[in-house]
Scaffold this motif. Structure first.
Motif, PDB file in Angstrom:
ATOM      1  N   HIS A  16     -17.655   5.575  18.138  1.00 15.99           N
ATOM      2  CA  HIS A  16     -16.404   5.314  18.854  1.00 15.99           C
ATOM      3  C   HIS A  16     -15.579   4.193  18.225  1.00 15.99           C
ATOM      4  CE1 HIS A  16     -17.801   8.029  21.954  1.00 15.99           C
ATOM      5  NE2 HIS A  16     -18.920   7.328  22.059  1.00 15.99           N
ATOM      6  N   VAL A  17     -16.197   3.397  17.350  1.00 16.95           N
ATOM      7  CA  VAL A  17     -15.459   2.401  16.575  1.00 16.95           C
ATOM      8  C   VAL A  17     -15.850   2.562  15.105  1.00 16.95           C
ATOM      9  CG1 VAL A  17     -15.369   0.759  18.494  1.00 16.95           C
ATOM     10  CG2 VAL A  17     -17.186   0.563  16.792  1.00 16.95           C
ATOM     11  N   ARG A  18     -15.021   1.995  14.244  1.00 14.69           N
ATOM     12  CA  ARG A  18     -15.284   2.097  12.814  1.00 14.69           C
ATOM     13  C   ARG A  18     -16.150   0.943  12.325  1.00 14.69           C
ATOM     14  NH1 ARG A  18      -8.958   3.086  12.186  1.00 14.69           N
ATOM     15  NH2 ARG A  18      -8.928   5.365  12.369  1.00 14.69           N
ATOM     16  N   GLU A  19     -17.033   1.223  11.380  1.00 17.93           N
ATOM     17  CA  GLU A  19     -17.674   0.151  10.616  1.00 17.93           C
ATOM     18  C   GLU A  19     -16.692  -0.226   9.524  1.00 17.93           C
ATOM     19  OE1 GLU A  19     -21.424  -0.698   7.637  1.00 17.93           O
ATOM     20  OE2 GLU A  19     -21.661   0.797   9.229  1.00 17.93           O
ATOM     21  N   THR A  20     -16.040  -1.360   9.685  1.00 16.70           N
ATOM     22  CA  THR A  20     -14.972  -1.728   8.767  1.00 16.70           C
ATOM     23  C   THR A  20     -15.529  -2.320   7.481  1.00 16.70           C
ATOM     24  OG1 THR A  20     -14.771  -3.860   9.897  1.00 16.70           O
ATOM     25  CG2 THR A  20     -13.278  -2.088  10.595  1.00 16.70           C
ATOM     26  N   PRO A  21     -14.795  -2.178   6.373  1.00 16.26           N
ATOM     27  CA  PRO A  21     -15.320  -2.631   5.080  1.00 16.26           C
ATOM     28  C   PRO A  21     -15.203  -4.132   4.883  1.00 16.26           C
ATOM     29  CG  PRO A  21     -13.129  -1.705   4.806  1.00 16.26           C
ATOM     30  CD  PRO A  21     -13.513  -1.463   6.239  1.00 16.26           C
ATOM     31  N   LEU A  22     -15.995  -4.634   3.951  1.00 13.80           N
ATOM     32  CA  LEU A  22     -15.913  -6.010   3.483  1.00 13.80           C
ATOM     33  C   LEU A  22     -15.262  -5.948   2.100  1.00 13.80           C
ATOM     34  CD1 LEU A  22     -16.862  -8.710   4.732  1.00 13.80           C
ATOM     35  CD2 LEU A  22     -18.907  -8.548   3.329  1.00 13.80           C
ATOM     36  N   LEU A  23     -14.014  -6.420   2.017  1.00 11.97           N
ATOM     37  CA  LEU A  23     -13.208  -6.254   0.820  1.00 11.97           C
ATOM     38  C   LEU A  23     -13.198  -7.516  -0.036  1.00 11.97           C
ATOM     39  CD1 LEU A  23     -10.114  -4.519   2.476  1.00 11.97           C
ATOM     40  CD2 LEU A  23     -12.132  -3.417   1.476  1.00 11.97           C
ATOM     41  N   SER A  24     -12.896  -7.338  -1.329  1.00 15.10           N
ATOM     42  CA  SER A  24     -12.787  -8.491  -2.218  1.00 15.10           C
ATOM     43  C   SER A  24     -11.756  -8.207  -3.306  1.00 15.10           C
ATOM     44  CB  SER A  24     -14.141  -8.828  -2.851  1.00 15.10           C
ATOM     45  OG  SER A  24     -14.586  -7.749  -3.663  1.00 15.10           O
ATOM     46  N   SER A  25     -11.319  -9.270  -3.954  1.00 12.96           N
ATOM     47  CA  SER A  25     -10.336  -9.152  -5.027  1.00 12.96           C
ATOM     48  C   SER A  25     -10.478 -10.347  -5.952  1.00 12.96           C
ATOM     49  CB  SER A  25      -8.916  -9.123  -4.454  1.00 12.96           C
ATOM     50  OG  SER A  25      -7.949  -9.458  -5.427  1.00 12.96           O
ATOM     51  N   PRO A  26     -10.541 -10.128  -7.279  1.00  8.92           N
ATOM     52  CA  PRO A  26     -10.594 -11.264  -8.203  1.00  8.92           C
ATOM     53  C   PRO A  26      -9.407 -12.207  -8.046  1.00  8.92           C
ATOM     54  CG  PRO A  26     -11.168  -9.227  -9.332  1.00  8.92           C
ATOM     55  CD  PRO A  26     -10.676  -8.836  -7.975  1.00  8.92           C
ATOM     56  N   ALA A  27      -8.242 -11.660  -7.681  1.00 10.15           N
ATOM     57  CA  ALA A  27      -7.060 -12.508  -7.512  1.00 10.15           C
ATOM     58  C   ALA A  27      -7.253 -13.485  -6.358  1.00 10.15           C
ATOM     59  CB  ALA A  27      -5.824 -11.649  -7.283  1.00 10.15           C
ATOM     60  N   LEU A  28      -7.835 -13.023  -5.258  1.00  6.68           N
ATOM     61  CA  LEU A  28      -8.103 -13.922  -4.129  1.00  6.68           C
ATOM     62  C   LEU A  28      -9.168 -14.945  -4.504  1.00  6.68           C
ATOM     63  CD1 LEU A  28      -8.048 -11.552  -1.016  1.00  6.68           C
ATOM     64  CD2 LEU A  28      -6.188 -12.910  -1.992  1.00  6.68           C
ATOM     65  N   ASP A  29     -10.170 -14.518  -5.240  1.00  8.65           N
ATOM     66  CA  ASP A  29     -11.201 -15.456  -5.700  1.00  8.65           C
ATOM     67  C   ASP A  29     -10.566 -16.578  -6.524  1.00  8.65           C
ATOM     68  OD1 ASP A  29     -12.929 -13.646  -4.553  1.00  8.65           O
ATOM     69  OD2 ASP A  29     -13.740 -12.893  -6.446  1.00  8.65           O
ATOM     70  N   ARG A  30      -9.602 -16.213  -7.356  1.00 12.11           N
ATOM     71  CA  ARG A  30      -8.941 -17.205  -8.205  1.00 12.11           C
ATOM     72  C   ARG A  30      -8.154 -18.212  -7.357  1.00 12.11           C
ATOM     73  NH1 ARG A  30      -6.179 -13.949 -10.847  1.00 12.11           N
ATOM     74  NH2 ARG A  30      -4.124 -14.259  -9.918  1.00 12.11           N
ATOM     75  N   ILE A  31      -7.429 -17.728  -6.349  1.00 12.52           N
ATOM     76  CA  ILE A  31      -6.656 -18.622  -5.472  1.00 12.52           C
ATOM     77  C   ILE A  31      -7.585 -19.585  -4.743  1.00 12.52           C
ATOM     78  CG2 ILE A  31      -5.151 -18.744  -3.448  1.00 12.52           C
ATOM     79  CD1 ILE A  31      -4.096 -15.942  -4.266  1.00 12.52           C
ATOM     80  N   ALA A  32      -8.704 -19.049  -4.240  1.00 13.07           N
ATOM     81  CA  ALA A  32      -9.613 -19.841  -3.414  1.00 13.07           C
ATOM     82  C   ALA A  32     -10.547 -20.724  -4.231  1.00 13.07           C
ATOM     83  CB  ALA A  32     -10.444 -18.915  -2.531  1.00 13.07           C
ATOM     84  N   GLY A  33     -10.790 -20.371  -5.475  1.00 14.19           N
ATOM     85  CA  GLY A  33     -11.743 -21.116  -6.279  1.00 14.19           C
ATOM     86  C   GLY A  33     -13.185 -20.773  -5.960  1.00 14.19           C
TER      87      GLY A  33
END
Length: 323
Positions: A16-33
């Motif tokens: 009845h609900v979705r198992e939502t994904p855990l997403l990532s991006s190298p660009a976000l990693d770069r911003i966050a360090g």
């Protein structure tokens, strides 16, 4: 509140609900360090994690009680979660919403079959209004966060994070209003992934949970409205949620409205997802509060994506700042 209650909610939510994904991006990693993992609850039914708590609460009601109907109060995400679950269970639903809630959320709640009653967020007393209507019509109140089954339903986000993350130690940043999601995820991770520490995140001017955790007692916000982060504007942490957060959560984090808008743009540019301001504050903290975090990875819950066209376009104007 126990892990068994959260697991029981997960069993009722299955299919009845979705198992939502855990997403990532190298660009976000770069911003966050550091490595950034984003739990995309904006992809959930009704556009937010609130579909979980609404279904958990209504599915747990005695059938005779459920048949009389339910009432809830919400700026829009809990409203739609309850409305969807009520419609699926053949249950009448009345939703009390602030008159300044985004028009998309009001329309979405009505489209799901609920009766919407509007009130003035700045001067009205939603609790009193809800009690009056519930008493007159014999409706059961489904609170947005201070409800054991709602907390259990939101806690299923934590079960999924624990299974998906692939890291044993990290801060888990969560957009926090009354604390239902924060408390539920903290309880789930305590049992299933104890190396993952929950940190609530709030917008400037509405940091009641951060101040409450710092002082050890519940603090209230001076203002009730006045932020784009409408989804997480509450007067104070819940009586049920605060003790859980005080026991299990790390210090709260606070971000600006501008940072929330920049995070919305970053999520769109690099993850191709749509967030609302309140749903983006955890990602904002992951990207723009690096010194407040520890470790090589951070997990941010993107709690909702029910945003107006005008606000989303405002966020996209920050494109050059996050590219």
């Amino acid at each position: 509140m126990t892990i068994e209650r959260i697991e029981a909610a997960a069993a009722r939510l299955a299919g009845h609900v979705r198992e939502t994904p855990l997403l990532s991006s190298p660009a976000l990693d770069r911003i966050a360090g550091r490595r950034v993992l984003v739990k995309a609850e904006c992809l959930q039914h009704t556009g937010s994690f609130k579909a979980r708590g609404g279904w958990a609460a209504i599915s747990a009601l005695d059938p005779d009680v459920r048949a009389r109907g339910v009432i809830a109060y919400s700026s829009g995400n809990h409203a739609q979660g309850v409305a969807r679950a009520a419609a699926a269970h053949g249950c009448p639903a009345v939703i009390i919403m602030p008159s300044d809630a985004p028009a998309t959320k009001i329309a979405g709640t009505r489209a799901l079959g609920a009766e919407v009653v509007l009130y003035d967020r700045a001067s009205g007393d939603r609790d009193a209004l809800g009690a009056e209507i519930a008493g007159a019509r014999g409706l059961t109140l489904v609170k947005p966060f201070d409800d054991a089954e709602v907390i259990a339903g939101q806690g299923t986000v934590g079960l999924e994070i624990g299974a998906q993350a692939g890291v044993t130690e990290a801060d888990v940043l969560i957009p926090c209003g009354g604390g239902g999601l924060t408390a539920g995820v903290a309880l789930a991770l305590e049992a299933r992934a104890p190396g993952l520490r929950v940190r609530p995140v709030e917008p400037e001017g509405f940091d009641d949970t951060a101040r409450s955790l710092a002082s050890g007692r519940i603090q209230a916000n001076a203002a009730r409205a006045g932020s784009l982060c409408d989804a997480i504007l509450t007067p104070s942490p819940g009586e049920m949620t605060f003790p859980i957060m005080a026991r299990l959560c790390g210090p709260g984090l606070v971000v600006s409205e501008e940072e929330a808008l920049r995070a919305m743009d970053a999520a769109f540019q690099h993850l191709k997802i749509v967030l609302e301001p309140g749903g983006a504050v955890a990602l904002a903290a992951a990207l723009y509060r690096p010194d407040a975090l520890a470790g090589d990875a951070v997990i941010a819950v993107a709690s909702g994506g029910n945003v107006t066209r005008e606000t989303f376009c405002m966020a996209l104007d920050r494109a050059g700042e996050t590219a």
